[in-house]
Scaffold this motif. Structure first.
Motif, PDB file in Angstrom:
ATOM      1  N   HIS A 324       0.843  -1.196   0.000  1.00  0.00           N
ATOM      2  CA  HIS A 324       0.000   0.000   0.000  1.00  0.00           C
ATOM      3  C   HIS A 324       0.883   1.252   0.000  1.00  0.00           C
ATOM      4  O   HIS A 324       1.807   1.374   0.816  1.00  0.00           O
ATOM      5  CB  HIS A 324      -0.913  -0.003   1.229  1.00  0.00           C
ATOM      6  N   PRO A 325       0.621   2.206  -0.894  1.00  0.00           N
ATOM      7  CA  PRO A 325       1.479   3.397  -0.998  1.00  0.00           C
ATOM      8  C   PRO A 325       1.615   4.182   0.302  1.00  0.00           C
ATOM      9  O   PRO A 325       2.719   4.630   0.654  1.00  0.00           O
ATOM     10  CB  PRO A 325       0.776   4.231  -2.074  1.00  0.00           C
ATOM     11  N   LYS A 326       0.512   4.372   1.032  1.00  0.00           N
ATOM     12  CA  LYS A 326       0.573   5.145   2.269  1.00  0.00           C
ATOM     13  C   LYS A 326       1.378   4.413   3.341  1.00  0.00           C
ATOM     14  O   LYS A 326       2.097   5.042   4.125  1.00  0.00           O
ATOM     15  CB  LYS A 326      -0.835   5.447   2.778  1.00  0.00           C
ATOM     16  N   VAL A 327       1.249   3.093   3.366  1.00  0.00           N
ATOM     17  CA  VAL A 327       2.035   2.310   4.326  1.00  0.00           C
ATOM     18  C   VAL A 327       3.523   2.429   4.001  1.00  0.00           C
ATOM     19  O   VAL A 327       4.360   2.639   4.887  1.00  0.00           O
ATOM     20  CB  VAL A 327       1.597   0.831   4.310  1.00  0.00           C
ATOM     21  N   GLN A 328       3.852   2.322   2.729  1.00  0.00           N
ATOM     22  CA  GLN A 328       5.258   2.420   2.328  1.00  0.00           C
ATOM     23  C   GLN A 328       5.842   3.792   2.631  1.00  0.00           C
ATOM     24  O   GLN A 328       7.008   3.904   3.003  1.00  0.00           O
ATOM     25  CB  GLN A 328       5.381   2.098   0.832  1.00  0.00           C
ATOM     26  N   TRP A 331       6.016   4.030   6.639  1.00  0.00           N
ATOM     27  CA  TRP A 331       6.697   2.931   7.324  1.00  0.00           C
ATOM     28  C   TRP A 331       8.042   3.363   7.932  1.00  0.00           C
ATOM     29  O   TRP A 331       8.303   3.059   9.112  1.00  0.00           O
ATOM     30  CB  TRP A 331       6.897   1.765   6.360  1.00  0.00           C
ATOM     31  N   PRO A 332       8.904   4.078   7.198  1.00  0.00           N
ATOM     32  CA  PRO A 332      10.204   4.447   7.780  1.00  0.00           C
ATOM     33  C   PRO A 332      10.079   5.255   9.070  1.00  0.00           C
ATOM     34  O   PRO A 332      10.843   5.039  10.020  1.00  0.00           O
ATOM     35  CB  PRO A 332      10.866   5.271   6.667  1.00  0.00           C
ATOM     36  N   ALA A 333       9.099   6.168   9.115  1.00  0.00           N
ATOM     37  CA  ALA A 333       8.939   7.013  10.306  1.00  0.00           C
ATOM     38  C   ALA A 333       8.507   6.179  11.512  1.00  0.00           C
ATOM     39  O   ALA A 333       9.049   6.323  12.619  1.00  0.00           O
ATOM     40  CB  ALA A 333       7.914   8.115  10.034  1.00  0.00           C
ATOM     41  N   TRP A 334       7.508   5.293  11.298  1.00  0.00           N
ATOM     42  CA  TRP A 334       7.033   4.465  12.406  1.00  0.00           C
ATOM     43  C   TRP A 334       8.093   3.443  12.809  1.00  0.00           C
ATOM     44  O   TRP A 334       8.244   3.125  13.986  1.00  0.00           O
ATOM     45  CB  TRP A 334       5.732   3.761  12.016  1.00  0.00           C
ATOM     46  N   GLN A 335       8.825   2.935  11.832  1.00  0.00           N
ATOM     47  CA  GLN A 335       9.892   1.986  12.136  1.00  0.00           C
ATOM     48  C   GLN A 335      10.951   2.640  13.020  1.00  0.00           C
ATOM     49  O   GLN A 335      11.410   2.060  14.012  1.00  0.00           O
ATOM     50  CB  GLN A 335      10.535   1.498  10.832  1.00  0.00           C
ATOM     51  N   SER A 336      11.314   3.861  12.679  1.00  0.00           N
ATOM     52  CA  SER A 336      12.302   4.599  13.469  1.00  0.00           C
ATOM     53  C   SER A 336      11.773   4.889  14.874  1.00  0.00           C
ATOM     54  O   SER A 336      12.504   4.775  15.868  1.00  0.00           O
ATOM     55  CB  SER A 336      12.661   5.907  12.755  1.00  0.00           C
ATOM     56  N   ALA A 337      10.482   5.252  14.961  1.00  0.00           N
ATOM     57  CA  ALA A 337       9.881   5.562  16.262  1.00  0.00           C
ATOM     58  C   ALA A 337       9.883   4.344  17.178  1.00  0.00           C
ATOM     59  O   ALA A 337      10.143   4.454  18.384  1.00  0.00           O
ATOM     60  CB  ALA A 337       8.459   6.081  16.067  1.00  0.00           C
ATOM     61  N   GLY A 341      12.207   3.766  20.669  1.00  0.00           N
ATOM     62  CA  GLY A 341      11.421   3.756  21.895  1.00  0.00           C
ATOM     63  C   GLY A 341      10.432   4.893  22.001  1.00  0.00           C
ATOM     64  O   GLY A 341       9.865   5.134  23.071  1.00  0.00           O
ATOM     65  N   GLN A 342      10.194   5.640  20.909  1.00  0.00           N
ATOM     66  CA  GLN A 342       9.260   6.756  20.928  1.00  0.00           C
ATOM     67  C   GLN A 342       7.816   6.300  20.738  1.00  0.00           C
ATOM     68  O   GLN A 342       6.886   7.063  20.967  1.00  0.00           O
ATOM     69  CB  GLN A 342       9.636   7.756  19.829  1.00  0.00           C
ATOM     70  N   SER A 343       7.645   5.068  20.308  1.00  0.00           N
ATOM     71  CA  SER A 343       6.299   4.521  20.117  1.00  0.00           C
ATOM     72  C   SER A 343       6.351   3.024  20.397  1.00  0.00           C
ATOM     73  O   SER A 343       7.377   2.360  20.160  1.00  0.00           O
ATOM     74  CB  SER A 343       5.801   4.767  18.682  1.00  0.00           C
ATOM     75  N   SER A 344       5.243   2.493  20.881  1.00  0.00           N
ATOM     76  CA  SER A 344       5.173   1.040  21.101  1.00  0.00           C
ATOM     77  C   SER A 344       4.914   0.340  19.767  1.00  0.00           C
ATOM     78  O   SER A 344       4.391   0.944  18.813  1.00  0.00           O
ATOM     79  CB  SER A 344       4.047   0.693  22.081  1.00  0.00           C
ATOM     80  N   SER A 345       5.277  -0.907  19.673  1.00  0.00           N
ATOM     81  CA  SER A 345       5.026  -1.691  18.464  1.00  0.00           C
ATOM     82  C   SER A 345       3.536  -1.774  18.175  1.00  0.00           C
ATOM     83  O   SER A 345       3.111  -1.728  17.014  1.00  0.00           O
ATOM     84  CB  SER A 345       5.602  -3.102  18.629  1.00  0.00           C
ATOM     85  N   PHE A 346       2.735  -1.865  19.252  1.00  0.00           N
ATOM     86  CA  PHE A 346       1.294  -2.027  19.088  1.00  0.00           C
ATOM     87  C   PHE A 346       0.644  -0.770  18.501  1.00  0.00           C
ATOM     88  O   PHE A 346      -0.202  -0.840  17.616  1.00  0.00           O
ATOM     89  CB  PHE A 346       0.662  -2.365  20.443  1.00  0.00           C
ATOM     90  N   ARG A 347       1.072   0.387  19.002  1.00  0.00           N
ATOM     91  CA  ARG A 347       0.509   1.643  18.476  1.00  0.00           C
ATOM     92  C   ARG A 347       0.897   1.831  17.012  1.00  0.00           C
ATOM     93  O   ARG A 347       0.085   2.212  16.172  1.00  0.00           O
ATOM     94  CB  ARG A 347       1.002   2.825  19.303  1.00  0.00           C
ATOM     95  N   ALA A 348       2.167   1.556  16.701  1.00  0.00           N
ATOM     96  CA  ALA A 348       2.632   1.705  15.324  1.00  0.00           C
ATOM     97  C   ALA A 348       1.846   0.798  14.385  1.00  0.00           C
ATOM     98  O   ALA A 348       1.437   1.210  13.289  1.00  0.00           O
ATOM     99  CB  ALA A 348       4.123   1.380  15.244  1.00  0.00           C
ATOM    100  N   ALA A 349       1.601  -0.429  14.814  1.00  0.00           N
ATOM    101  CA  ALA A 349       0.844  -1.370  13.982  1.00  0.00           C
ATOM    102  C   ALA A 349      -0.571  -0.867  13.760  1.00  0.00           C
ATOM    103  O   ALA A 349      -1.095  -0.914  12.635  1.00  0.00           O
ATOM    104  CB  ALA A 349       0.826  -2.743  14.647  1.00  0.00           C
TER     105      ALA A 349
END
Length: 360
Positions: A324-328, A331-337, A341-349
Motif C-alpha cells: 500500500h502506498p501510504k504504508v510504504q 513505514w520508515p517514520a514508524w519503524q524509526s519511532a 522507543g518513541q512509540s510502542s510496536s502495538f501503536r505503530a501497527a
C-alpha cells in the motif's frame, strides 16, 4: 569479446542443458523466448515438456504482480484438466539421508512404470534468496532421467521452509502427468505442518539410534506421520536400527488413533543400498486403498483445499498491506519511532493498519 560459439555454450550452461549435436533449433528458440504465454506454458506442460514445466514453476514462484496474474490463469487452466496423482511428503532432520532415499525410491518407481516428480525445498541463502543445497546435484541419476522431474526451490521466508508456491507446483506437475509427487522438506522442525497439509501420505525419516532422538522428536510430527522410517539400516548400524524400530513402535501406542483409520507403521530402509523400498511402497498402497474406501481420502483433499484458500487470503492481505502506498511512505517514520522507543510496536501497527482500513 567472446565469440558466438562461446555465447551459445554459455546459454546452454545457464539453462542447465548440456550442449549436444542433436540440440534442436526450436529448443534454442524456446530458451530465447523468456516469457512464454499462458497458453504456450499449458500446452508445453500437457506435452510433458520438462523445460516449459520448469518455466511454469518459476512463474508461480515469482513475486511480481504481472507474473502473479499469469500464474493464477495458468493454475486455473491446469485445474480444468482434472488430473490427479499420489502426493507424498518426506521429512526428517538434516543428515538423515532424505535425498539419498528419494533417489533410490524414485528409481524404483520408474522401474514400476511411474513418472515421479520431486519438489525439494532447499534452505535459502539469507543474502541471495537462492537455494543452498541444490537437490539436483544430490539426485544426479534421478534428475537426469527422462521419466522423472526434480525441482529444487529456495525455501524463502515461507512457513518452515516450504516454498510459497509448492502447492501450485504440485498442480503443474500433475498436469504434466507426473505421479507420485514427492515433497521433500528442509527438515528444520517448522515445515512439517505445511507439507502435511498438501500431501496424501506423510513419511518421517529417522536415524538408526533411538535413545535421545526418540525423546527429542516433536510429538506433533510423530502424530502427523503415516510411516516412521528408520533409514540407513545397513552395515554396522543394522542392529541399532532394529532396536530403534521396536522403540518407535512402542512409542506409537501412546498416541491417539488417526482420523484416517490407518495405524501408522514403522519400517527399516537403506536408501544407499536401495533396501526395504518394496515394503514401503506396499504400505503406501495399503494406505491409499484404505482411505479411498472409507472416504477419508476425498475428505482430506477437500479440507486441504479449504486450508490453502485461507492461507492464500492471509498472504494476499499481507501483500496488500505492505504494498500500500501510504504504508510504504509512513513505514520508515514508524519503524524509526519503534526502534528509538518513541512509540510502542502495538501503536505503530494500529496506526499503519488505519491507513489501509480508511480506504477500504
Amino acid at each position: 569479446m567472446e565469440n558466438n560459439k562461446d555465447k551459445k555454450s554459455a546459454l546452454h550452461i545457464a539453462k542447465g542443458v548440456r550442449e549436444t549435436p542433436t540440440f534442436k533449433k526450436k529448443q534454442l528458440a524456446r530458451f530465447k523466448r523468456r516469457k512464454p504465454s499462458v497458453e504456450e506454458l499449458l500446452q508445453g506442460i500437457l506435452a510433458q515438456d520438462r523445460l516449459l514445466l520448469s518455466q511454469a514453476i518459476t512463474l508461480v514462484e515469482s513475486q511480481k504482480a504481472t507474473d502473479r496474474i499469469k500464474a493464477d490463469q495458468l493454475i486455473e487452466a491446469c485445474l480444468q484438466q482434472q488430473k490427479s496423482s499420489l502426493r507424498l511428503g518426506i521429512t526428517g532432520s538434516p543428515g538423515v539421508g532424505k535425498s539419498t532415499f528419494i533417489e533410490s525410491f524414485g528409481q524404483m518407481l520408474i522401474q514400476k512404470g511411474f513418472r515421479p516428480a520431486i519438489l525439494a525445498i532447499d534452505p535459502s541463502s539469507q543474502r541471495t534468496g537462492g537455494s543452498i543445497l541444490g537437490d539436483k546435484t544430490r539426485m544426479q541419476t534421478l534428475s537426469s532421467h527422462p521419466q522423472a522431474f526434480v525441482r529444487p526451490s529456495p525455501a524463502g521466508d515461507a512457513l518452515g521452509g516450504v516454498a510459497r508456491k509448492t502447492r501450485e507446483a504440485i498442480f503443474l506437475c500433475e498436469t504434466a502427468g507426473f505421479s507420485p509427487i514427492i515433497v521433500e522438506t528442509v527438515g528444520v522442525g517448522q515445515s512439517e505442518l505445511a507439507v502435511h497439509s498438501m500431501v496424501d501420505f506423510f513419511m518421517l525419516l529417522l536415524l538408526p539410534n533411538a535413545g535421545d532422538e526418540l525423546q527429542g522428536i516433536k510429538r506433533g510430527v510423530v502424530e502427523m506421520a503415516d510411516l516412521l522410517l528408520v533409514n540407513k539400516a545397513d552395515g554396522e548400524a543394522l542392529q541399532a536400527a532394529k532396536r530403534s524400530k521396536q522403540q518407535y513402535r512402542n512409542a506409537l501406542h501412546l498416541f491417539p488413533a488417526q482420523k484416517s483409520g490407518w495405524a501408522p507403521k514403522v519400517s527399516l530402509a537403506s536408501g544407499l543400498h536401495a533396501q526395504g523400498l518394496e515394503a514401503i511402497w506396499e504400505q503406501i498402497q495399503d494406505y491409499c486403498q484404505l482411505t479411498q474406501n472409507n472416504n477419508y481420502w476425498a475428505q482430506r483433499r477437500a479440507e486441504q483445499a479449504e486450508y490453502w484458500m485461507r492461507q492464500s487470503i492471509e498472504q494476499e492481505l499481507l501483500r496488500h498491506f505492505y504494498e500500500h502506498p501510504k504504508v510504504q511512505s509512513q513505514w520508515p517514520a514508524w519503524q524509526s519511532a519503534v526502534r528509538n522507543g518513541q512509540s510502542s510496536s502495538f501503536r505503530a501497527a494500529r496506526e499503519l493498519l488505519k491507513l489501509v482500513q480508511k480506504e477500504d
